[in-house]
Design a protein around this motif. Structure first.
Motif, PDB file in Angstrom:
ATOM      1  N   ASP A 127       0.833  -1.211   0.000  1.00 10.12           N
ATOM      2  CA  ASP A 127       0.000   0.000   0.000  1.00 10.12           C
ATOM      3  C   ASP A 127       0.861   1.252   0.000  1.00 10.12           C
ATOM      4  N   ARG A 128       1.906   1.254   0.819  1.00  6.47           N
ATOM      5  CA  ARG A 128       2.765   2.432   0.891  1.00  6.47           C
ATOM      6  C   ARG A 128       3.535   2.645  -0.412  1.00  6.47           C
ATOM      7  N   TYR A 129       3.954   1.570  -1.019  1.00  7.43           N
ATOM      8  CA  TYR A 129       4.661   1.688  -2.290  1.00  7.43           C
ATOM      9  C   TYR A 129       3.724   2.206  -3.381  1.00  7.43           C
ATOM     10  N   ASN A 130       2.487   1.733  -3.386  1.00  6.20           N
ATOM     11  CA  ASN A 130       1.533   2.091  -4.438  1.00  6.20           C
ATOM     12  C   ASN A 130       0.955   3.492  -4.277  1.00  6.20           C
ATOM     13  N   ALA A 131       1.052   4.059  -3.102  1.00  5.28           N
ATOM     14  CA  ALA A 131       0.435   5.359  -2.820  1.00  5.28           C
ATOM     15  C   ALA A 131       0.911   6.422  -3.810  1.00  5.28           C
ATOM     16  N   GLY A 132      -0.050   7.049  -4.495  1.00  4.56           N
ATOM     17  CA  GLY A 132       0.263   8.138  -5.405  1.00  4.56           C
ATOM     18  C   GLY A 132       0.731   7.709  -6.783  1.00  4.56           C
ATOM     19  N   LYS A 133       0.842   6.401  -7.021  1.00 11.94           N
ATOM     20  CA  LYS A 133       1.301   5.910  -8.319  1.00 11.94           C
ATOM     21  C   LYS A 133       0.131   5.597  -9.246  1.00 11.94           C
ATOM     22  N   GLU A 134       0.378   5.702 -10.528  1.00 15.12           N
ATOM     23  CA  GLU A 134      -0.629   5.317 -11.509  1.00 15.12           C
ATOM     24  C   GLU A 134      -0.866   3.805 -11.414  1.00 15.12           C
ATOM     25  N   PRO A 135      -2.075   3.360 -11.735  1.00 13.34           N
ATOM     26  CA  PRO A 135      -2.389   1.923 -11.644  1.00 13.34           C
ATOM     27  C   PRO A 135      -1.382   1.032 -12.365  1.00 13.34           C
TER      28      PRO A 135
END
Length: 205
Positions: A127-135
């Motif tokens: 979740d922390r890695y994916n935060a703010g990233k495009e799908p």
């Protein structure tokens, strides 16, 4: 997956490293006094955590082949050794409050880490890695056990022999590994075919 948790000091994050490198599961049942060979950089898989009648227990692995010794990278051995030193100091400072034996991954009182902690920690890291990233740039949510499959697939992609991968996974037969990871082996077969084609074409030229 290692880069997701590279900069975290919490002991539970070390478990993600072990899962990915060892091709094992439930590594939070490691005892540093008996299961880690710091000199030779190996971990012995001799026990597993499980929930029986609503209580977490430590038991023997499922099968004879599940009991095994696997190698880990030197950098991980060094980190585990540092963690052991921290655990020892914590144990001494807490005195009678410390309830555990020599578990490497623990709760605050020294008892074995909760069965659900590795999964929850792993999902939090994703979740922390994916935060703010495009799908398209996000990591998929896979179960903690999925790191075992990731490790095996990466080893096969790196052209490690199936017998070695099978031993690390604790499979009784290499054929089991071949059946489970047929897709990865198929890619290796295509790579081998291309390599043969390149050699033959060069020879013919």
């Amino acid at each position: 997956m290692i880069f997701v948790i590279e900069n975290h000091a919490n002991s539970s994050h070390y478990d993600l490293h072990i899962e990915n490198f060892n091709s094992c599961e439930l590594k939070f049942s490691i005892e540093y006094q008996y299961d880690i060979d710091f000199e030779n950089s190996t971990v012995s898989v001799t026990k597993a955590a499980a929930v029986v009648d609503g209580k977490q227990v430590c038991k023997a692995p499922k099968t004879k082949n599940s009991r095994r010794e696997v190698s880990i990278p030197r950098f991980l051995t060094d980190r585990l050794h540092n963690l052991m030193i921290v655990q020892t100091r914590t144990k001494e400072s807490l005195g009678a409050y410390w309830k555990g034996n020599n578990w490497l991954f623990t709760q605050s009182d020294g008892s074995m880490m909760s069965y659900s902690t590795p999964y929850a920690t792993f999902q939090d890291a994703i979740d922390r890695y994916n935060a703010g990233k495009e799908p398209a740039d996000q990591l998929p949510h896979i179960p903690f056990h999925g790191l075992r499959h990731t490790s095996a697939t990466l080893l096969i992609a790196a052209h490690q022999d199936v017998r070695t991968v099978s031993n690390r996974l604790g499979h009784a037969q290499a054929s089991t590994t071949m059946n489970i990871y047929a897709h990865a082996l198929k890619e290796n077969d295509r790579t081998a075919s291309n390599a043969l084609e390149n050699m033959l074409c060069k020879t013919g030229a």
